[in-house]
Design an enzyme around this catalytic site. Structure first.
Site, PDB file in Angstrom:
ATOM      1  CE  LYS A 189      -3.652   1.714   2.836  1.00 11.27           C
ATOM      2  NZ  LYS A 189      -4.520   1.351   4.185  1.00 11.27           N
ATOM      3  CB  SER A 206      -7.455   3.418   3.027  1.00 10.17           C
ATOM      4  OG  SER A 206      -7.346   2.067   4.579  1.00 10.17           O
ATOM      5  CB  SER A 208      -7.781  -0.408   5.293  1.00 10.42           C
ATOM      6  OG  SER A 208      -8.723   0.312   5.406  1.00 10.42           O
TER       7      SER A 208
HETATM    8  N1  GLN Z   1     -12.930   2.464   6.848  1.00  7.42           N
HETATM    9  C1  GLN Z   1     -12.472   3.060   8.385  1.00  7.42           C
HETATM   10  C2  GLN Z   1     -12.281   4.243   7.769  1.00  7.42           C
HETATM   11  O1  GLN Z   1     -12.675   4.836   7.058  1.00  7.42           O
HETATM   12  C3  GLN Z   1     -11.073   2.594   8.368  1.00  7.42           C
HETATM   13  C4  GLN Z   1     -10.224   2.986   7.590  1.00  7.42           C
HETATM   14  C5  GLN Z   1      -9.207   2.132   8.144  1.00  7.42           C
HETATM   15  O2  GLN Z   1      -8.844   0.990   8.901  1.00  7.42           O
HETATM   16  N2  GLN Z   1      -7.276   2.821   8.163  1.00  7.42           N
HETATM   17  O3  GLN Z   1     -11.566   5.349   9.401  1.00  7.42           O
END
Ligand code: GLN
Length: 493
Positions: free
Chosen positions: A79, A154, A178
């Protein structure tokens, strides 16, 4: 040889016994990315030259018998919030669009030391804030199993790349789901280890008390192998515990006979997509037939408060973590007549809409008055959630529950109904709040070919046992297929 169909362990085995070379494996994967990533936009930077050098080095070592490394010649992607030496690391934000780190994140370094070959960086929601991989400055990633849907987020680029057969292992970061929610949306396996299992050094922080690195793979054997390589203490991250890790690969073969496994009940199943409820029932049946005892469990405090608590903690943490991007110390710089104007312009131009929104809310939560009424209570509720789980895991070995209440979202939902997307973190964010290990496991597909994953959770540092559970279910459910991205749509490259 269709290298992209092989698992990481099969690739490494072939490299080690001289059946094929790391260079051959690499060029096959690079070719596949170049041919098909135009369809889904999962890779934002390809580091072809450095990858070739790394692969050649592995091949030189194989020639004199030194390549006996666990992931010899396995191509991988990370990532774009992992620091990579000499390769830009943007967090898919204008704020860091031209930043090239001069060191590797510990997780990347450990993968390379195990013989894996870094091919490049994957798409993500800006600064890892989101669930759809639509807020990247490089444009959205599409779901390789259905181009009208998002890949989740994400770490959507990493999950989509693994599902598409671009690499057998990709790394993501998981603050509230994420790694695991995009794994669910793309139909692959994703793990968020216990907090403190893998070093966070070199990962651009979103919320440090919740962030963990996690591997995404197409099967649990590869996942266990990746965990074995990634997990370990690190003097650069003092939250990364110094305990002796088990052999995750060996432990994942232990089976679950005689284990007691809880299935979560007492939440609103009516608002969930039906195939995801069925996936849980099916997983429970698989466990029973593998010799485990299934009981039901309820977690009232968690179910009532998890999402609200997660967003309080995450946004408060994010507001203080992201304060360093001020156009002076770090990040995009804009000119201003004075210091305040320079800060304001740099941050307004550098951060996208969602990140600005979250920083504003987070800053508000940390302001006197709101801090006492929101942030402090959230940290207390967080402890209550952790306690509720600690009680549960005195009675059972693991918990099966949903990872996402919904099948992959249609593109654009985040604009139409952002609250629905935030509420979609209800199940995934719990493991981060309580520091627990959690696996998003694929157990099949709907009639339309959409993936159905479940969440497996275990006690803190019970990662090895959780891998054994995942493997037992996977043995019955079968490994997810590679998405047929080559057949769908126009090839744009
Ligand atoms: N969907 C969650 C958020 O928007 C998790 C994001 C993540 O784990 N980086 O915060």
């Amino acid at each position: 040889m269709e290298f992209y169909k092989l698992s990481a362990l099969e690739i490494a085995e072939g490299v080690k016994n001289g059946k094929w070379t790391a260079s051959e494996v690499l060029s096959a994967h690079l070719e596949r990315i170049k041919k098909y990533d135009g369809n889904i936009n999962s890779v934002v930077t390809l580091s072809e030259e450095s990858a070739q050098r790394e692969a050649e080095e592995i091949d030189r070592m194989s020639a004199d018998g030194r390549a006996q490394r666990p992931l010899a010649g396995v191509p991988f992607l990370v990532k774009d919030n992992f620091c990579t030496e000499g390769i830009r690391t943007t967090c898919c934000s204008k704020m860091l669009s031209d930043w090239i780190p001069d060191y590797d994140a510990t997780a990347v370094r450990r993968m390379k030391a195990a013989g894996a070959v870094l091919m490049g960086k994957t798409n993500m929601d800006e600064f890892a804030m989101g669930s759809t991989t639509e807020s990247s400055i490089f444009g959205p990633t599409l779901n390789p199993r259905d181009f009208d849907r998002v890949p989740g987020g994400s770490s959507g680029g990493s999950a989509a790349a693994v599902a598409a057969g671009f690499c057998p292992i990709a790394l993501g970061s998981d603050t509230g789901g994420s790694v695991r929610q995009p794994s669910a949306f793309c139909g692959v396996q994703g793990m968020k280890p216990s907090y403190g299992q893998i070093s966070r050094y070199g990962i651009v922080a979103y919320a440090s008390s919740l962030d963990q690195v996690g591997p995404i793979t197409r099967n649990i054997g590869d996942m266990a192998a990746a965990m074995e390589v990634l997990a370990g203490p690190d003097s650069n991250d003092t939250t990364c515990d110094a305990y002796e890790r088990p052999s995750f690969s060996e432990a994942s073969l232990a089976g679950i006979e005689g284990k007691k496994i809880a299935v979560l009940t007492g939440y609103d199943t009516d608002s969930m997509d039906r195939p995801l409820i069925e996936a849980i029932e099916k997983s429970a049946d698989y466990c029973r037939s593998a010799g485990a005892e299934i009981i039901e469990a309820q977690l009232p405090i968690t179910m009532k408060h998890a999402v609200a608590c997660y967003y309080m903690v995450a946004l408060g943490d994010a507001s203080s973590k992201l304060a360093c991007y001020d156009g002076m110390r770090y990040g995009h710089h804009a000119e201003g007549r004075n210091l305040a104007e320079m800060y304001k312009k740099s941050r307004n131009q550098g951060f996208g809409k969602e990140v600005r929104k979250r920083i504003l809310i987070g800053t508000c939560i940390l302001t006197r008055g709101y801090y006492e009424n929101y942030y402090v209570p959230a940290t207390k509720v967080r402890q209550m959630i952790a306690d509720e789980y600690a009680e549960l895991f005195k009675k059972v070995d693991a918990l099966i529950c949903p990872i996402s209440p919904a099948l992959p979202y249609k593109k654009g939902l985040v604009e139409e109904d952002p609250v629905r997307i935030y509420l979609g973190d209800a199940f995934s964010s719990i493991a981060n709040l309580a520091g627990l290990p959690s696996i998003s496991l694929n157990v099949g597909f709907t009639e339309k070919g959409l993936p159905a994953n479940v969440q497996l959770m275990g006690p803190r540092f019970g990662d090895a046992g959780l891998l054994a559970l995942a493997r037992s279910i996977e043995n019955k459910a079968g490994c997810p297929s590679i998405a047929e991205i080559e057949k769908k749509g126009e090839c744009r490259i």
